[in-house]
Design a protein around this motif. Structure first.
Motif, mmCIF file in Angstrom:
data_model
loop_
_atom_site.group_PDB
_atom_site.id
_atom_site.type_symbol
_atom_site.label_atom_id
_atom_site.label_comp_id
_atom_site.label_asym_id
_atom_site.label_seq_id
_atom_site.Cartn_x
_atom_site.Cartn_y
_atom_site.Cartn_z
ATOM 1 N N ASP A 45 -30.507 -42.961 39.432
ATOM 2 C CA ASP A 45 -31.700 -42.144 39.186
ATOM 3 C C ASP A 45 -31.422 -41.178 38.037
ATOM 4 O O ASP A 45 -31.020 -40.035 38.260
ATOM 5 C CB ASP A 45 -32.100 -41.378 40.440
ATOM 6 N N ILE A 78 -32.789 -37.557 38.289
ATOM 7 C CA ILE A 78 -32.477 -36.872 39.543
ATOM 8 C C ILE A 78 -32.818 -35.385 39.502
ATOM 9 O O ILE A 78 -33.180 -34.793 40.514
ATOM 10 C CB ILE A 78 -30.987 -37.054 39.911
ATOM 11 N N ALA A 100 -27.448 -39.114 43.023
ATOM 12 C CA ALA A 100 -27.406 -40.216 42.064
ATOM 13 C C ALA A 100 -25.969 -40.654 41.873
ATOM 14 O O ALA A 100 -25.027 -39.884 42.069
ATOM 15 C CB ALA A 100 -28.008 -39.803 40.720
#
Length: 202
Positions: free
Chosen positions: A33, A36, A148
Motif C-alpha cells: 500500500d 498507507i 504496509a
C-alpha cells in the motif's frame, strides 16, 4: 446509568516507521500500500478526537549510509503526517519500538494499558512491536490495513538484485502472503486484528 460506562481506558496509537526512508527505495514500487499514509492519517485523526496519546516512532541506522541514516535526511514522517505539539517522537535502532527507546516508561507515565499499532513493515517492526507490547501486558490492537510491507526475497537469493528480478523470482514471498501470515500469527495470540473502518467506525 453506571458512571463508569463513559470512562475510557487510556490508549496510545503507535505510528511505527511511516517515514520517507521507505519511499526512497526501489522496492517501495512494489509495496502492498504505497498510500498507507492516508490510512494512518485517519487513525491519527480518530485518536486525537478520542484524546488518545499519539506516539510517533522513526527507525534510524546512524552511519549506515542507507536511507535510514539520519545524515541523509529521510528519517521523518511521510509527507502529510505531522506530529502535533506534545506528541512524542521516538527514534529507535531496533526492530521493535521498545528496546532502544523510553516507550514503556512513556506509556507508564500516561497510565496506558492499551496500544494500537500501525505502520511499516507489517511483519517486521509493527508485528515485533505488537508481540513485545503483548508480552509487557498491554492490550494490543493491530490495524492490519494501516500497515504496509514489501515483497521478501528468498533467503538464498542473491543480494541487491534489481526489483524486477526479485519480483520475477517464484521464491519471492508476495505482500498478500506476508500480511496473511502476520494476521495468523497475531490474531488471538498477541493482538486483536482489525481494520481502519472497524476501529474508527467510518
Amino acid at each position: 446509568m453506571n458512571p463508569t460506562q463513559n470512562i475510557r481506558t487510556p490508549r496510545a496509537l503507535l505510528v511505527i516507521d511511516v517515514q520517507e526512508s521507505f519511499r526512497q527505495r526501489e522496492s517501495w514500487q512494489a509495496a502492498s500500500d504505497p498510500e498507507i499514509a492516508a490510512k494512518v492519517a485517519r487513525l491519527v485523526d480518530h485518536s486525537r478526537e478520542r484524546g488518545d496519546l499519539v506516539v510517533w516512532v522513526l527507525h534510524s541506522e546512524p552511519g549506515s549510509g542507507t536511507v535510514f541514516d539520519p545524515a541523509l535526511g529521510h528519517n521523518r514522517p511521510i509527507e502529510g503526517l505531522d506530529p502535533q505539539e506534545g506528541e512524542p517522537v521516538l527514534v529507535k535502532t531496533s526492530h521493535n519500538a521498545f528496546t532502544t527507546t523510553n516507550l514503556q516508561q512513556l506509556l507508564t507515565e500516561h497510565g496506558i494499558r492499551e496500544v494500537v499499532a500501525c505502520g511499516i513493515k507489517t511483519e517486521q517492526c509493527v508485528e515485533t512491536t505488537s508481540r513485545v507490547a503483548c508480552d509487557f501486558g498491554y492490550d494490543v490492537t493491530f490495524v492490519v490495513d494501516a500497515t504496509a510491507t514489501e515483497p521478501i526475497p528468498h533467503p538464498d537469493a542473491p543480494k541487491d538484485r534489481p526489483l524486477a528480478e526479485v519480483l520475477a523470482d517464484p521464491r519471492t514471498l508476495p505482500t498478500d502472503q506476508i500480511i496473511a501470515r502476520t494476521v495468523y500469527a497475531l490474531a488471538g495470540r498477541f493482538a486483536t486484528v482489525t481494520t481502519v473502518k472497524e476501529l474508527t467506525g467510518s
